[in-house]
Design an enzyme around this catalytic site. Structure first.
Site, mmCIF file in Angstrom:
data_model
loop_
_atom_site.group_PDB
_atom_site.id
_atom_site.type_symbol
_atom_site.label_atom_id
_atom_site.label_comp_id
_atom_site.label_asym_id
_atom_site.label_seq_id
_atom_site.Cartn_x
_atom_site.Cartn_y
_atom_site.Cartn_z
ATOM 1 N N SER A 159 0.833 -1.200 0.000
ATOM 2 C CA SER A 159 0.000 0.000 0.000
ATOM 3 C C SER A 159 0.876 1.262 0.000
ATOM 4 C CB SER A 159 -0.953 -0.036 1.197
ATOM 5 O OG SER A 159 -1.961 0.935 1.068
ATOM 6 N N ASP A 207 -8.174 -2.604 -7.144
ATOM 7 C CA ASP A 207 -7.608 -2.475 -5.800
ATOM 8 C C ASP A 207 -8.656 -1.994 -4.803
ATOM 9 O OD1 ASP A 207 -4.935 -2.171 -4.136
ATOM 10 O OD2 ASP A 207 -6.150 -0.389 -3.761
ATOM 11 N N HIS A 259 -6.244 -6.216 -1.732
ATOM 12 C CA HIS A 259 -5.255 -5.206 -1.347
ATOM 13 C C HIS A 259 -4.204 -5.887 -0.480
ATOM 14 C CE1 HIS A 259 -4.037 -0.996 -0.805
ATOM 15 N NE2 HIS A 259 -3.886 -1.219 0.500
#
Length: 461
Positions: A198, A294, A361
């Site tokens: 991330s 995502d 994710h």
């Protein structure tokens, strides 16, 4: 007339207080979503009891100005390797969003994402950090490090705000951590992999070439970015929510001083915080692992409350099974933008790619997505094996999935009520705003309406 003035001032006070409460609720809700995406889901995805690794604070980092948002020492978790992996290192950069305003950074420094005072004393090592060969076949015996994220700008800021007592020192934290680890044996590495998830995936892109420069040419150095391909894409209202957020991060933390000059010499600093404008110029071999849809970008960038005030996208963004045909087409357009953004990057023989058509994710940290019997795959090839094949040059990996809904191996994230970040403004705030509008209409000479905030939009991340 005087009583009306007093009422206006009273209502303004109530409005300010109410908005502060709403912003706090927004921040806490987003913190829960981030926790679900990047921490809680990791533990739940592990089939066995994970290795718990203690926090190590970087002593002396403060003398170099390398401190968290609140001025506390930064830290990492390290589990040392053994056997054939004793001289190999995986560095995982923690994710956790960004703060783009003074208000959001002040809140952030009261959490583990801005202060080591609130960091967990132990973290589970799963996925690419696991020490079990049946969970992490290629990297289980390596030295594995998770560098904690407490600066709010993907380890890239180098400034401060005296009035708010905020220290934007991500770049210094990065350097201090690398110096500390080099002194503890990483300087002897034969192999090294810089990874991140991330906001940490973006950081691994930003710092990839710096990481390689730490080692002699004889060390095999590569980088992995997981869920770090944040796109400068239009949201459901046609605006650019993420660009606005990134502009705040770049301006507040003065990132123009640390972003790659290969980009800033050609584009504005905000554009140079977007990976699509960086990846093609990275010299070090890199692997991009990303879900085409995502889950974080769907929630916070493509369909945030500010772009969808009536909640038309709430059900869809919480569970893709509830999307209608036009919403799915919007996601397909986003996928096409991602594929276009990595086209130049993928042409290099040294780079690797795994883009699956999932609503996911951070797939390298979760055990169920990294390496398990039912892990996501493209062409019968899972994520862990794909990354290992690429790192050890066993075979080239340029895996791009067919569009949704063709992939039945996905571990799609479904957001329950307790973690969905749907921020609504309180009834009292809306009533106050309505009354103030009525009063301002009667008191045009006071031009109160020009001084009011827009209560329907919360800008803090």
């Amino acid at each position: 007339m005087k009583w009306m003035l007093h009422l206006c001032f009273f209502l303004c006070f109530v409005a300010v207080f109410s908005r502060s409460e709403d912003v706090l609720v927004a921040m806490k809700a987003r913190e829960r979503v981030l926790s679900f995406l990047e921490n809680d889901a990791v533990v739940s995805g592990s089939p066995s009891k994970p290795l718990m690794v203690p926090l190590t604070l970087i002593q002396g980092a403060d003398s170099k100005g390398a401190v968290c948002l609140d001025g506390t020492l930064p830290g990492y978790h390290v589990h040392h390797g053994s056997g054939s992996g004793a001289n190999s290192w995986v560095i995982q950069l923690e994710g956790g969003g960004w703060c783009n305003t003074i208000r959001s950074c002040v809140y952030r420094k009261t959490t583990r994402r801005g202060s080591s005072k609130f960091m967990e004393k132990q973290l589970p090592f799963t996925g690419i950090l696991s020490n079990k060969p049946e969970e992490n076949p290629d990297f289980f015996s390596w030295n594995r490090v998770k560098l904690r994220y407490c600066d709010g700008a993907s380890f890239s800021g180098d400034s401060q705000n005296e009035d708010a007592k905020l220290y934007f020192r991500g770049q210094r934290i990065w350097l201090a951590a690398m110096q500390d680890l080099m002194a503890k044996g990483m300087q002897n590495a034969d192999q090294a992999l810089l990874s991140g998830c991330s906001a940490g995936g973006l950081a691994s892109i930003l710092h990839c070439d710096e990481f390689q420069d730490l080692f002699p040419a004889t060390t095999k150095v590569k980088c992995l970015s997981d869920a770090g391909m944040f796109l400068d894409a239009a949201d459901v209202s046609g605006g650019h929510t993420l660009r606005s957020m990134f502009a705040g991060v770049v301006s507040l933390q003065e990132l123009q001083k640390t972003l790659p000059n290969t980009c800033t010499s050609q584009l504005d600093p905000t554009s140079c915080f977007f990976p699509q404008n960086l990846v093609a110029n990275i010299k070090t071999p890199m692997f991009l692992l990303n879900a085409a849809y995502d889950a974080w970008q769907v929630q916070a960038s493509l369909a945030p409350p500010s772009a969808d005030p009536h909640g038309y996208w709430n059900d869809c963004k919480s569970d893709h099974a509830h999307c209608n045909a036009s919403q799915i087409q919007f996601f397909q357009d986003f996928r096409n933008q991602m594929l276009s953004a990595v086209k130049g990057f993928s042409m290099s023989n040294k780079n690797g790619l795994f883009i699956n058509s999932c609503f996911a994710h951070c797939q390298s940290e979760r055990q169920d997505t990294w390496f398990a019997d039912d892990s996501p795959s493209i062409g019968n090839q899972g994520i862990a094996k794909s990354v290992g094949d690429w790192y050890f040059d066993r075979v080239a990996v340029k895996a791009i999935d067919c569009p949704y809904p063709c992939d039945s191996t996905c571990h799609n994230l479904v957001f329950k009520d307790e973690v969905v970040s749907t921020i609504t403004i309180s009834q009292s705030t809306r009533l106050t705003f309505t009354l103030l509008n009525l009063l301002s209409a009667s008191l045009m000479s006071l031009t109160l309406s020009n001084a009011l905030w827009d209560f329907n939009y919360v800008s803090d991340t």
